[in-house]
Structures are given as C-alpha cells and as structure tokens.
Design a protein around this motif. Structure first.
Motif, PDB file in Angstrom:
ATOM      1  N   LYS A   1      -0.741  11.404  32.686  1.00  0.00           N
ATOM      2  CA  LYS A   1      -0.791  10.538  34.278  1.00  0.00           C
ATOM      3  C   LYS A   1      -1.665  10.135  34.803  1.00  0.00           C
ATOM      4  O   LYS A   1      -2.489  11.405  35.353  1.00  0.00           O
ATOM      5  CB  LYS A   1       0.629  10.787  34.850  1.00  0.00           C
ATOM      6  CG  LYS A   1       2.150   9.811  34.294  1.00  0.00           C
ATOM      7  CD  LYS A   1       3.440  10.451  35.237  1.00  0.00           C
ATOM      8  CE  LYS A   1       4.856   9.887  35.266  1.00  0.00           C
ATOM      9  NZ  LYS A   1       5.766  10.349  35.118  1.00  0.00           N
ATOM     10  N   TYR A   3      -2.925   8.659  38.085  1.00  0.00           N
ATOM     11  CA  TYR A   3      -3.106   8.394  39.835  1.00  0.00           C
ATOM     12  C   TYR A   3      -4.214   7.844  40.249  1.00  0.00           C
ATOM     13  O   TYR A   3      -4.845   8.163  40.484  1.00  0.00           O
ATOM     14  CB  TYR A   3      -2.607   8.949  40.412  1.00  0.00           C
ATOM     15  CG  TYR A   3      -0.746   9.105  40.083  1.00  0.00           C
ATOM     16  CD1 TYR A   3       0.228   8.120  39.910  1.00  0.00           C
ATOM     17  CD2 TYR A   3      -0.388  10.186  39.182  1.00  0.00           C
ATOM     18  CE1 TYR A   3       1.411   8.215  39.987  1.00  0.00           C
ATOM     19  CE2 TYR A   3       0.436  10.413  38.841  1.00  0.00           C
ATOM     20  CZ  TYR A   3       1.624  10.216  39.164  1.00  0.00           C
ATOM     21  OH  TYR A   3       3.072  10.505  38.774  1.00  0.00           O
ATOM     22  N   GLU A  20      -0.107   4.350  39.220  1.00  0.00           N
ATOM     23  CA  GLU A  20       0.177   4.438  38.017  1.00  0.00           C
ATOM     24  C   GLU A  20      -0.373   4.021  37.473  1.00  0.00           C
ATOM     25  O   GLU A  20      -0.386   3.042  36.944  1.00  0.00           O
ATOM     26  CB  GLU A  20       1.630   5.043  37.837  1.00  0.00           C
ATOM     27  CG  GLU A  20       1.242   5.704  36.674  1.00  0.00           C
ATOM     28  CD  GLU A  20       2.800   6.092  35.869  1.00  0.00           C
ATOM     29  OE1 GLU A  20       3.092   5.990  34.723  1.00  0.00           O
ATOM     30  OE2 GLU A  20       3.646   5.907  36.817  1.00  0.00           O
ATOM     31  N   ARG A  22      -1.630   2.891  33.148  1.00  0.00           N
ATOM     32  CA  ARG A  22      -0.673   3.806  32.146  1.00  0.00           C
ATOM     33  C   ARG A  22      -1.880   2.271  30.844  1.00  0.00           C
ATOM     34  O   ARG A  22      -2.082   1.820  31.443  1.00  0.00           O
ATOM     35  CB  ARG A  22       0.932   2.817  31.890  1.00  0.00           C
ATOM     36  CG  ARG A  22       2.038   3.669  32.821  1.00  0.00           C
ATOM     37  CD  ARG A  22       2.749   2.741  32.465  1.00  0.00           C
ATOM     38  NE  ARG A  22       4.146   4.014  33.781  1.00  0.00           N
ATOM     39  CZ  ARG A  22       5.145   3.506  33.619  1.00  0.00           C
ATOM     40  NH1 ARG A  22       6.310   2.611  33.114  1.00  0.00           N
ATOM     41  NH2 ARG A  22       6.003   4.058  34.706  1.00  0.00           N
TER      42      ARG A  22
END
Length: 141
Positions: A1, A3, A20, A22
């Motif tokens: 992930k 951030y 976040e 994606r």
C-alpha cells in the motif's frame, strides 16, 4: 500500500489528511482514509496497520494512533508541555522517538510514559519548555 499525508497549520487553521493511493491497470485512485480539521501531522510513522502521529495543533496537541483497519483514532499522550514543536518521529519496538526543537523525546508505549529526553540546552534553559518530573540527558557537546 502507498500512503500520502498532507497537513496545514497556518493562521489558526489546522487540518490533516491521510490518503491511500491505489494503482489499477489503467488508473490511480486517491482514497481519503483519515481527515481532521483539528489535528496536524508534525511527525508520523506507519507500522502494522497503524498510523502513529504527533499533532502540533493548538487545541489538540499530542501523540495519537489511527487504526487503518477499523478507522479508530486514539489519543496516546496529550501534550502537557508547551514550546516543544515536534518535527518528525520514528517508532522502534515499543518506543516512539519524537524530534522537536532542541530535543529528542523517548516515549515508552508499554508504560505510556516519557522515559528519556535528550537535549542540547542547559537544564535552566529547558525548564521554560518542560515542567515535568523527568531526568534529562544533556549533551553539552
């Protein structure tokens, strides 16, 4: 992930957001995971699905964690001293190290207490910033 954080502390305005990012085959998506109009990110560290951060905001200063799974915000330690502006932090084992003006603060998460303050100021100079009951490790070099 992946951030990303943004924060603003200017003219009595305090805000912060955790994003976040994606990645998909054809695009990126920005999801706001956490947002506050009262807290800032003075220092922050992400570990084990927790965002640990220190807020330098005037109304709500202190050390916090945010659970990235449940979206729960928890105040770990309210700032009880003034004049220490946290600029960055790291977490190692069960300790959080806060770097501020003139000092490095070591906070123990197990006992929920500051255990050491490393400082370059003389004790008399530091007294005006901190009035707690703690031994100071003074580096005069």
């Amino acid at each position: 992930k992946v951030y990303a954080l943004d924060t603003l502390s200017h003219l009595s305005r305090n805000s912060s957001r955790l994003h976040e990012i994606r990645k998909y085959a054809d695009k990126f998506e920005d999801i706001i995971v956490f947002e506050s109009d009262d807290l800032t990110f003075g220092g922050y560290f992400i570990e084990d699905n927790y965002l640990y951060f220190y807020s330098n905001s005037w109304d709500f200063p202190g050390l916090y964690n945010f659970n990235l799974d449940s979206n729960e915000l928890n105040l770990i330690k309210k700032d009880s001293y003034f004049g220490i502006y946290v600029e960055s932090m790291i977490k190692k084992d069960n300790y959080i190290y806060l770097l501020g003006y003139y000092n490095l603060i070591k906070y123990d998460l197990n006992i929920q207490k500051i255990v050491d303050i490393y400082i370059t100021l003389d004790y008399d100079e530091f007294e005006k910033y901190y009035d707690g009951n703690i031994d100071l490790i003074i580096d005069s070099g």
